[in-house]
Design a protein around this motif. Sequence first.
Motif, PDB file in Angstrom:
ATOM      1  N   ARG A  93       0.799  -1.311   0.215  1.00  0.00           N
ATOM      2  CA  ARG A  93       0.081   0.026   0.102  1.00  0.00           C
ATOM      3  C   ARG A  93       0.949   1.159   0.088  1.00  0.00           C
ATOM      4  O   ARG A  93       0.637   2.041  -0.739  1.00  0.00           O
ATOM      5  N   PHE A  94       2.089   1.275   0.984  1.00  0.00           N
ATOM      6  CA  PHE A  94       2.846   2.587   0.937  1.00  0.00           C
ATOM      7  C   PHE A  94       3.573   2.729  -0.371  1.00  0.00           C
ATOM      8  O   PHE A  94       3.654   3.854  -0.930  1.00  0.00           O
ATOM      9  N   LEU A  95       4.129   1.636  -0.955  1.00  0.00           N
ATOM     10  CA  LEU A  95       4.767   1.933  -2.175  1.00  0.00           C
ATOM     11  C   LEU A  95       3.971   1.855  -3.358  1.00  0.00           C
ATOM     12  O   LEU A  95       4.501   2.019  -4.717  1.00  0.00           O
ATOM     13  N   ASP A  96       2.683   1.640  -3.263  1.00  0.00           N
ATOM     14  CA  ASP A  96       1.744   1.647  -4.383  1.00  0.00           C
ATOM     15  C   ASP A  96       2.199   0.608  -5.397  1.00  0.00           C
ATOM     16  O   ASP A  96       2.062   0.577  -6.329  1.00  0.00           O
ATOM     17  N   LEU A  97       2.064  -0.584  -4.837  1.00  0.00           N
ATOM     18  CA  LEU A  97       2.597  -1.853  -5.557  1.00  0.00           C
ATOM     19  C   LEU A  97       1.460  -2.995  -5.507  1.00  0.00           C
ATOM     20  O   LEU A  97       1.068  -3.179  -4.246  1.00  0.00           O
ATOM     21  N   ASP A  98       1.031  -3.625  -6.453  1.00  0.00           N
ATOM     22  CA  ASP A  98       0.302  -4.889  -6.663  1.00  0.00           C
ATOM     23  C   ASP A  98       0.949  -5.757  -5.552  1.00  0.00           C
ATOM     24  O   ASP A  98       2.155  -6.000  -5.271  1.00  0.00           O
ATOM     25  N   PRO A  99      -0.058  -6.806  -4.670  1.00  0.00           N
ATOM     26  CA  PRO A  99       0.625  -7.695  -3.831  1.00  0.00           C
ATOM     27  C   PRO A  99       1.527  -8.742  -4.566  1.00  0.00           C
ATOM     28  O   PRO A  99       2.358  -9.013  -4.240  1.00  0.00           O
ATOM     29  N   SER A 100       1.382  -8.966  -5.837  1.00  0.00           N
ATOM     30  CA  SER A 100       2.210 -10.072  -6.358  1.00  0.00           C
ATOM     31  C   SER A 100       3.721  -9.104  -6.788  1.00  0.00           C
ATOM     32  O   SER A 100       4.455 -10.028  -6.712  1.00  0.00           O
ATOM     33  N   GLN A 101       3.519  -7.959  -7.005  1.00  0.00           N
ATOM     34  CA  GLN A 101       4.749  -7.348  -7.289  1.00  0.00           C
ATOM     35  C   GLN A 101       5.628  -7.445  -5.838  1.00  0.00           C
ATOM     36  O   GLN A 101       7.105  -7.520  -5.879  1.00  0.00           O
ATOM     37  N   VAL A 102       5.049  -7.075  -4.736  1.00  0.00           N
ATOM     38  CA  VAL A 102       5.637  -7.129  -3.384  1.00  0.00           C
ATOM     39  C   VAL A 102       6.188  -8.430  -3.238  1.00  0.00           C
ATOM     40  O   VAL A 102       7.276  -8.570  -2.625  1.00  0.00           O
ATOM     41  N   VAL A 103       5.423  -9.542  -3.470  1.00  0.00           N
ATOM     42  CA  VAL A 103       5.995 -11.019  -3.053  1.00  0.00           C
ATOM     43  C   VAL A 103       7.043 -11.259  -3.781  1.00  0.00           C
ATOM     44  O   VAL A 103       8.193 -11.637  -3.500  1.00  0.00           O
ATOM     45  N   ALA A 104       7.205 -10.874  -5.304  1.00  0.00           N
ATOM     46  CA  ALA A 104       8.378 -11.100  -6.365  1.00  0.00           C
ATOM     47  C   ALA A 104       9.564 -10.445  -5.677  1.00  0.00           C
ATOM     48  O   ALA A 104      10.658 -10.996  -5.579  1.00  0.00           O
ATOM     49  N   LEU A 105       9.359  -9.137  -5.301  1.00  0.00           N
ATOM     50  CA  LEU A 105      10.572  -8.161  -4.643  1.00  0.00           C
ATOM     51  C   LEU A 105      11.146  -9.042  -3.359  1.00  0.00           C
ATOM     52  O   LEU A 105      12.120  -9.040  -3.162  1.00  0.00           O
ATOM     53  N   VAL A 106      10.072  -9.287  -2.236  1.00  0.00           N
ATOM     54  CA  VAL A 106      10.513  -9.711  -1.037  1.00  0.00           C
ATOM     55  C   VAL A 106      11.206 -11.123  -1.472  1.00  0.00           C
ATOM     56  O   VAL A 106      12.273 -11.496  -0.611  1.00  0.00           O
ATOM     57  N   ASP A 107      10.649 -11.812  -2.200  1.00  0.00           N
ATOM     58  CA  ASP A 107      11.288 -13.132  -2.678  1.00  0.00           C
ATOM     59  C   ASP A 107      12.638 -13.059  -3.232  1.00  0.00           C
ATOM     60  O   ASP A 107      13.570 -13.899  -2.742  1.00  0.00           O
ATOM     61  N   ARG A 108      12.777 -12.345  -3.867  1.00  0.00           N
ATOM     62  CA  ARG A 108      14.185 -11.935  -4.352  1.00  0.00           C
ATOM     63  C   ARG A 108      15.170 -11.661  -3.217  1.00  0.00           C
ATOM     64  O   ARG A 108      16.347 -12.029  -3.177  1.00  0.00           O
ATOM     65  N   GLU A 110      14.691 -12.003   0.051  1.00  0.00           N
ATOM     66  CA  GLU A 110      14.766 -12.991   0.944  1.00  0.00           C
ATOM     67  C   GLU A 110      15.835 -13.921   0.249  1.00  0.00           C
ATOM     68  O   GLU A 110      17.057 -14.475   0.964  1.00  0.00           O
ATOM     69  N   ARG A 111      15.938 -14.445  -0.847  1.00  0.00           N
ATOM     70  CA  ARG A 111      16.825 -15.402  -1.595  1.00  0.00           C
ATOM     71  C   ARG A 111      18.147 -14.846  -1.156  1.00  0.00           C
ATOM     72  O   ARG A 111      19.137 -15.401  -1.211  1.00  0.00           O
ATOM     73  N   ARG A 112      18.431 -13.465  -1.382  1.00  0.00           N
ATOM     74  CA  ARG A 112      19.776 -12.849  -1.311  1.00  0.00           C
ATOM     75  C   ARG A 112      20.084 -12.862   0.155  1.00  0.00           C
ATOM     76  O   ARG A 112      21.457 -12.496   0.548  1.00  0.00           O
ATOM     77  N   GLY A 113      19.192 -13.197   0.984  1.00  0.00           N
ATOM     78  CA  GLY A 113      19.764 -13.262   2.510  1.00  0.00           C
ATOM     79  C   GLY A 113      19.486 -11.788   3.116  1.00  0.00           C
ATOM     80  O   GLY A 113      20.014 -11.524   4.290  1.00  0.00           O
ATOM     81  N   ALA A 114      18.709 -10.797   2.480  1.00  0.00           N
ATOM     82  CA  ALA A 114      18.970  -9.689   2.896  1.00  0.00           C
ATOM     83  C   ALA A 114      17.712  -8.991   3.963  1.00  0.00           C
ATOM     84  O   ALA A 114      17.710  -8.076   4.585  1.00  0.00           O
ATOM     85  N   LEU A 115      16.684 -10.020   3.833  1.00  0.00           N
ATOM     86  CA  LEU A 115      15.459  -9.867   4.703  1.00  0.00           C
ATOM     87  C   LEU A 115      14.940 -11.120   5.006  1.00  0.00           C
ATOM     88  O   LEU A 115      14.979 -12.218   4.260  1.00  0.00           O
TER      89      LEU A 115
END
Length: 181
Positions: A93-108, A110-115
């Motif tokens: 909501r804050f970044l004005d992104l679709d939930p699927s976009q957020v999931v893809a960004l978070v997944d990426r 998370e795979r890098r070990g950044a969050l």
Amino acid sequence: MSPEKPSPENSSPVKIPGPAATEAEASRRRDDITRFHDTPLAQEAAFLIARVRGLGNASANRRLAPLGLKVRDFAVLSMACSDTRPSQRELGRFLDLDPSQVVALVDRLERRGALRREVDPRDRRSKILVGTPEGHRLHEQAAEQTQLAHEELFACLTEQERQEVLRLLSAVVFAADRAGS
């Protein structure tokens, strides 16, 4: 090569613009966007904000590329490394992104070990995002690069003007959010 013609005053040759000079001038005019300054579109706030966003994103993306990040990755990482502990839904909501976009960004990230995702104590069905030590190191490097991009973008303004722009934009963003826009 442009044809030459003697000048009546001193009989020295004067260049007459030929097709090459005309093409060069036309190219120079096409590349000079300042000629659009007084157009109706250039007086619209929404257009100007979008244009600044595009310029800023392009500059920041260039600077973030060596870190393997883009502006959207940086935004998610920045929020995860803040003390706000946002849920994925809040972040979208804050970044004005679709939930699927957020999931893809978070997944990426998370795979890098950044969050990492943690269960939200306010709602066990929801996940909050938390920066890892590696994520905090990456965020620090990325924040330096985005700051340099910001300084480049706003180099034409004084420090006081920069602060005023940020204050006004923040007022608009958070007023619009309270109004439900």
